[in-house]
Design an enzyme around this catalytic site. Structure first.
Site, short mmCIF file in Angstrom:
data_model
loop_
_atom_site.label_atom_id
_atom_site.label_comp_id
_atom_site.label_asym_id
_atom_site.label_seq_id
_atom_site.Cartn_x
_atom_site.Cartn_y
_atom_site.Cartn_z
N SER A 1 -3.98 -10.54 -9.26
CA SER A 1 -3.80 -9.48 -10.27
C SER A 1 -3.05 -8.46 -9.98
CB SER A 1 -5.28 -8.97 -10.38
OG SER A 1 -5.34 -8.00 -11.29
N THR B 1 -1.62 -5.30 -2.98
CA THR B 1 -0.64 -5.96 -2.58
C THR B 1 0.22 -6.72 -3.74
OG1 THR B 1 -2.21 -6.40 -0.74
CG2 THR B 1 -0.48 -7.93 -1.01
N CYS B 2 -0.55 -7.03 -4.64
CA CYS B 2 0.16 -7.61 -5.95
C CYS B 2 0.80 -6.61 -6.51
CB CYS B 2 -0.87 -7.97 -7.07
SG CYS B 2 -2.05 -9.37 -6.20
N ALA B 3 0.80 -5.34 -6.76
CA ALA B 3 1.59 -4.39 -7.35
C ALA B 3 2.88 -4.19 -6.52
CB ALA B 3 0.84 -3.15 -7.52
N SER C 1 4.37 -6.50 -4.35
CA SER C 1 4.98 -7.53 -4.64
C SER C 1 6.08 -7.55 -5.80
CB SER C 1 4.35 -8.94 -4.41
OG SER C 1 3.68 -9.16 -5.68
#
EC number: 1.11.1.24
Length: 166
Positions: free
Chosen positions: A54, A59-61, A63
């Site tokens: 999500s 961490t997702c943001a 990437s």
């Protein structure tokens, strides 16, 4: 099925990533304008699939930000950021961050992408989201590189993914 961890706790996925050298499985995902996007829509381009649970996690943001920065340096390469987030959330995030070198796609409608690529969480608190993975595909649709990040909280190996395009 793959075994990965979240905070050191084991989690399983529905399968395993396709192997390097195989043709990438076709997909139909939803763009931020709600239109369908398939693998064939990107025919002739190299692809970096940045797959994550999500965009609303740090961490997702990160990437998405990192690949947005690095994508501007790549010739004939598109970075597709894929999750089960609603297309509206993906558009909001990229718009607020000024990220225009990546394309956001969602697997929210059917979940087929996650199943076909073997990366949907089967156990753990993030069921039925997608695990953090990178898949690099050449212009002919052949997989050049894959990585399923072993600890969900960790970032992918950006350098290894991008080196596969050299």
């Amino acid at each position: 099925m793959s075994n990965i961890t979240l905070g050191g706790n084991p989690i399983e996925t529905t399968g395993t990533l396709p192997a390097v050298g195989e043709k990438a499985p076709n997909f139909t995902l939803t763009a931020t304008d709600l239109s369908p996007k398939t693998l064939s829509d990107y025919e002739g381009s190299r692809l970096v699939l940045n797959i994550f649970p999500s965009v609303d996690t740090g961490t997702c943001a990160q990437s998405v930000r990192t690949f947005n920065e690095k994508a501007s340096e790549l010739e004939n390469t598109k970075v597709l950021c894929i999750s089960k987030d609603l297309p509206f959330a993906l558009a909001r995030f990229c718009g607020a961050e000024g990220l225009d070198n990546v394309e956001s796609l969602s697997d929210f409608r059917t979940g087929d992408f996650g199943d076909d690529y073997g990366i949907t969480f089967k156990t753990g608190p993030l069921v039925p989201l997608l695990s953090r993975c990178i898949v690099v595909i050449d212009a002919d649709g052949t997989i050049l590189h894959t990585e399923q990040v072993a600890e969900i909280k960790d970032e992918p190996n950006y350098e290894s993914a991008l080196a596969s395009l050299a």
